[in-house]
Design a protein around this motif. Structure first.
Motif, PDB file in Angstrom:
ATOM      1  N   ALA A 183       0.773  -1.370  -0.046  1.00  0.00           N
ATOM      2  CA  ALA A 183       0.144  -0.093  -0.098  1.00  0.00           C
ATOM      3  C   ALA A 183       0.869   1.119   0.173  1.00  0.00           C
ATOM      4  CB  ALA A 183      -1.078  -0.065   1.368  1.00  0.00           C
ATOM      5  N   GLY A 184       2.091   1.066   0.763  1.00  0.00           N
ATOM      6  CA  GLY A 184       2.992   2.339   0.622  1.00  0.00           C
ATOM      7  C   GLY A 184       3.507   2.624  -0.893  1.00  0.00           C
ATOM      8  N   PHE A 185       3.811   1.670  -1.493  1.00  0.00           N
ATOM      9  CA  PHE A 185       4.304   1.806  -2.910  1.00  0.00           C
ATOM     10  C   PHE A 185       3.301   2.438  -3.632  1.00  0.00           C
ATOM     11  CE2 PHE A 185       7.829  -1.220  -1.793  1.00  0.00           C
ATOM     12  CZ  PHE A 185       8.801  -0.211  -2.336  1.00  0.00           C
ATOM     13  N   PHE A 186       1.923   2.086  -3.361  1.00  0.00           N
ATOM     14  CA  PHE A 186       0.740   2.446  -4.178  1.00  0.00           C
ATOM     15  C   PHE A 186       0.798   4.220  -3.768  1.00  0.00           C
ATOM     16  CE2 PHE A 186      -1.839  -1.537  -4.150  1.00  0.00           C
ATOM     17  CZ  PHE A 186      -0.959  -1.639  -5.127  1.00  0.00           C
ATOM     18  N   GLN A 187       0.907   4.510  -2.373  1.00  0.00           N
ATOM     19  CA  GLN A 187       0.905   5.710  -2.088  1.00  0.00           C
ATOM     20  C   GLN A 187       1.967   6.628  -3.026  1.00  0.00           C
ATOM     21  OE1 GLN A 187      -1.767   6.722  -0.164  1.00  0.00           O
ATOM     22  NE2 GLN A 187      -1.230   8.908  -0.398  1.00  0.00           N
ATOM     23  N   VAL A 188       3.189   5.946  -2.907  1.00  0.00           N
ATOM     24  CA  VAL A 188       4.376   6.910  -3.484  1.00  0.00           C
ATOM     25  C   VAL A 188       3.830   7.099  -5.066  1.00  0.00           C
ATOM     26  CG1 VAL A 188       6.502   6.477  -4.498  1.00  0.00           C
ATOM     27  CG2 VAL A 188       6.076   5.845  -2.080  1.00  0.00           C
ATOM     28  N   ALA A 189       3.379   6.206  -5.959  1.00  0.00           N
ATOM     29  CA  ALA A 189       2.872   6.276  -7.060  1.00  0.00           C
ATOM     30  C   ALA A 189       1.911   7.453  -7.290  1.00  0.00           C
ATOM     31  CB  ALA A 189       2.370   5.027  -7.723  1.00  0.00           C
ATOM     32  N   MET A 190       0.937   7.492  -6.391  1.00  0.00           N
ATOM     33  CA  MET A 190      -0.246   8.542  -6.436  1.00  0.00           C
ATOM     34  C   MET A 190       0.484   9.858  -6.106  1.00  0.00           C
ATOM     35  SD  MET A 190      -3.037   6.253  -4.409  1.00  0.00           S
ATOM     36  CE  MET A 190      -4.289   7.622  -4.135  1.00  0.00           C
ATOM     37  N   GLU A 191       1.551   9.906  -5.397  1.00  0.00           N
ATOM     38  CA  GLU A 191       2.149  11.393  -4.842  1.00  0.00           C
ATOM     39  C   GLU A 191       2.918  11.832  -6.100  1.00  0.00           C
ATOM     40  OE1 GLU A 191       2.595  10.292  -0.049  1.00  0.00           O
ATOM     41  OE2 GLU A 191       4.369  10.310  -1.239  1.00  0.00           O
ATOM     42  N   SER A 192       3.260  11.020  -6.857  1.00  0.00           N
ATOM     43  CA  SER A 192       4.183  11.114  -8.101  1.00  0.00           C
ATOM     44  C   SER A 192       3.084  11.720  -9.222  1.00  0.00           C
ATOM     45  CB  SER A 192       4.966  10.476  -8.422  1.00  0.00           C
ATOM     46  OG  SER A 192       4.035   9.019  -9.012  1.00  0.00           O
ATOM     47  N   GLY A 193       2.048  11.551  -9.051  1.00  0.00           N
ATOM     48  CA  GLY A 193       0.806  11.906  -9.887  1.00  0.00           C
ATOM     49  C   GLY A 193      -0.056  11.136 -10.451  1.00  0.00           C
ATOM     50  N   THR A 194       0.414   9.726 -10.456  1.00  0.00           N
ATOM     51  CA  THR A 194      -0.322   8.547 -11.091  1.00  0.00           C
ATOM     52  C   THR A 194      -1.614   8.390 -10.613  1.00  0.00           C
ATOM     53  OG1 THR A 194       1.788   7.357 -11.403  1.00  0.00           O
ATOM     54  CG2 THR A 194      -0.168   6.153 -11.716  1.00  0.00           C
TER      55      THR A 194
END
Length: 481
Positions: free
Chosen positions: A351-362
């Motif tokens: 879930a943390g990696f998902f959040q990283v992707a979303m924070e980068s604009g994905t």
């Protein structure tokens, strides 16, 4: 002449369906209101009071975990009152009525913070108070002749919890969206009333283990005697045997054994697990909510967890555990629980990696959350189903409700920690996922080391106790870890 062993009985006691039916409805009521609580606080109750969305999300999460801390604190009181004074049946029945009143408050005071929080308090008292009693009372219906069915009982018990949770998670968020808070909180209240009626209908069939009353050999009195008589060799509690019977000393030893295994480590699992109703819901609010043309509600994805539990418990119990046993490496309870911590940590890393992707604009679709839900659910089964059974079997008769409370209070410690963290807004974004995952991995290592030295001792009823029986109703069998 020695008594012959009791003949093995392969049938469940006929009163078990009343307890199981009560549990299914009660869990629907609890998870129905709990799963929409974070969204309700953010989008309804706090919307005008806290205009900033980030602060409102943090405060909503903190309030939800504060409520959960209360739910898992009151088992300490409920278990004690049931064991010592009122018995499990009366404690469950009376507190179920308090529970129903709390649900009514939520539906009535949807726009009144004071009334709403009063309702949450009543639910915490009612739900928390009966939690240790229902599981322990279910176990009390068995004796030596059918004690081999207790493991299956707790698997069914936990499956039933998730049966109620599944339907609540799927439908109550839709009621909140389409009909508003009064209906969304009112329906769970109706189910809690039905749960109370079902439990009451079985009143003539239950095996009643009487409360011990004011106990001259209580936990604290035994500990006090042991401290006064230190240095007499053997276990430090053995000094209490001069003033207290050996079974009372053994009961206190059991409390320390179980507490030493659970309290330092199990809370780190619940820190992860209970955030699926807060942190994961907040994450879902930032995702694409459309799946195959259906618009999911952020809190609705929680239905994945109970659905997977209902599917995976039979698979693990009937296939995976026996397979490991045949291979020569049995997945004992002391191995399952640390492994559950590892699975919980991995779910948060994903879930943390998902959040990283979303924070980068994905922009991620909410269906991506299914993967961490699968991993978290595997961890839950390994930790929670096992722990519920373990806490019951490791407790002497006088301490069964109390040690169930020790198991449940691990959740209180977890939710207090998360509530404080959320209120202070210490972590935000992806950092919070990796922090909690790292703590859980450290706890898994610690629990593994402690479990290697733990000696397992199983306690069951020697016979079906009568209401007039006194303290000598508990038999003991021992086995190595």
């Amino acid at each position: 002449m020695a008594e012959s062993p009791a003949a093995q009985n392969n049938k469940f006691p006929p009163q078990i369906p009343f307890i199981i039916g009560n549990e299914a409805c009660e869990r629907f009521s609890f998870y129905g209101m709990r799963n929409i609580l974070t969204v309700f606080l953010i989008d309804y109750l706090l919307k005008n009071a806290v205009p900033d969305s980030g602060l409102r999300e943090a405060q909503g999460k903190s309030l939800m975990h504060t409520f959960m801390a209360g739910v898992y604190f009151f088992p300490l009181i409920g278990g004690y009152l049931a064991d010592r004074f009122f018995g499990k049946y009366r404690t469950i029945l009376w507190l179920s009525i308090v529970y129903c009143v709390g649900h009514a408050f939520l539906a009535i005071f949807e726009n009144n913070a004071t009334g709403f929080f009063a309702g949450l308090t009543l639910i915490a008292v009612g739900s928390g108070g009966i939690k240790p009693c229902v599981a322990a009372m279910a176990g009390d219906q068995f004796n030596e002749s059918n004690s081999h069915l207790v493991k299956k009982l707790f698997a069914i018990f936990y499956w039933t919890i998730n049966f109620g949770s599944f339907f609540a998670s799927l439908f109550i968020p839709l009621l909140l969206k389409n009909f508003g808070p009064a209906v969304a909180f009112g329906i769970p209240g109706v189910l809690m009333f039905i749960a109370t009626i079902i439990f009451w209908l079985g009143r003539r069939h239950y095996v009643i283990v009487p409360p011990t009353g004011a106990n001259p050999h209580s936990f604290f009195k035994v500990v006090g005697s042991a401290l006064k008589n230190r240095g007499q060799g053997g276990h430090w509690l053995d000094g209490a045997k001069a003033a207290h019977p050996s079974e009372s000393v053994e009961g206190v030893k059991a409390v320390f054994r179980v507490s030493g295994l659970m309290l330092p480590f199990v809370p780190f699992f619940w820190m992860l697990f209970d955030q699926k109703a807060s942190t994961w819901v907040v994450q879902a609010r930032s995702m694409d909510l459309n799946i195959l043309g259906f618009a999911f509600q952020p809190s609705q994805m929680q239905f994945i967890n109970p659905l997977l539990v209902m599917l995976l418990i039979p698979l693990l119990t009937a296939v995976v555990y026996p397979l490991f046993q045949r291979s020569g490496w049995e997945l004992t309870p002391l191995r399952r629980m640390p492994l559950g911590l590892v699975f919980g940590a991995v779910s948060f890393i994903i879930a943390g990696f998902f959040q990283v992707a979303m924070e980068s604009g994905t922009v991620l679709n909410i269906s991506w959350q299914i993967l961490p839900y699968i991993v978290l659910t595997l961890g839950e089964i390994l930790m929670s189903t096992t722990g519920l059974e373990f806490a019951y079997t490791q407790a002497p008769r006088e301490m069964k409700g109390t040690i169930q409370s020790v198991w449940l209070v691990t959740n209180t410690l977890a939710n207090v920690a998360v509530a404080i963290s959320a209120a202070l807004n210490i972590f935000s974004g992806s950092g919070q996922f990796f922090f909690y995952a790292g703590m859980a991995l450290i706890a898994a290592v610690g629990m593994t080391l402690v479990a290697r030295r733990y000696v397992v001792r199983d306690y069951f009823q020697t016979s079906a106790p009568l209401p007039t029986e006194e303290r000598n109703a508990a038999g003991i069998t021992a086995r190595s870890a």
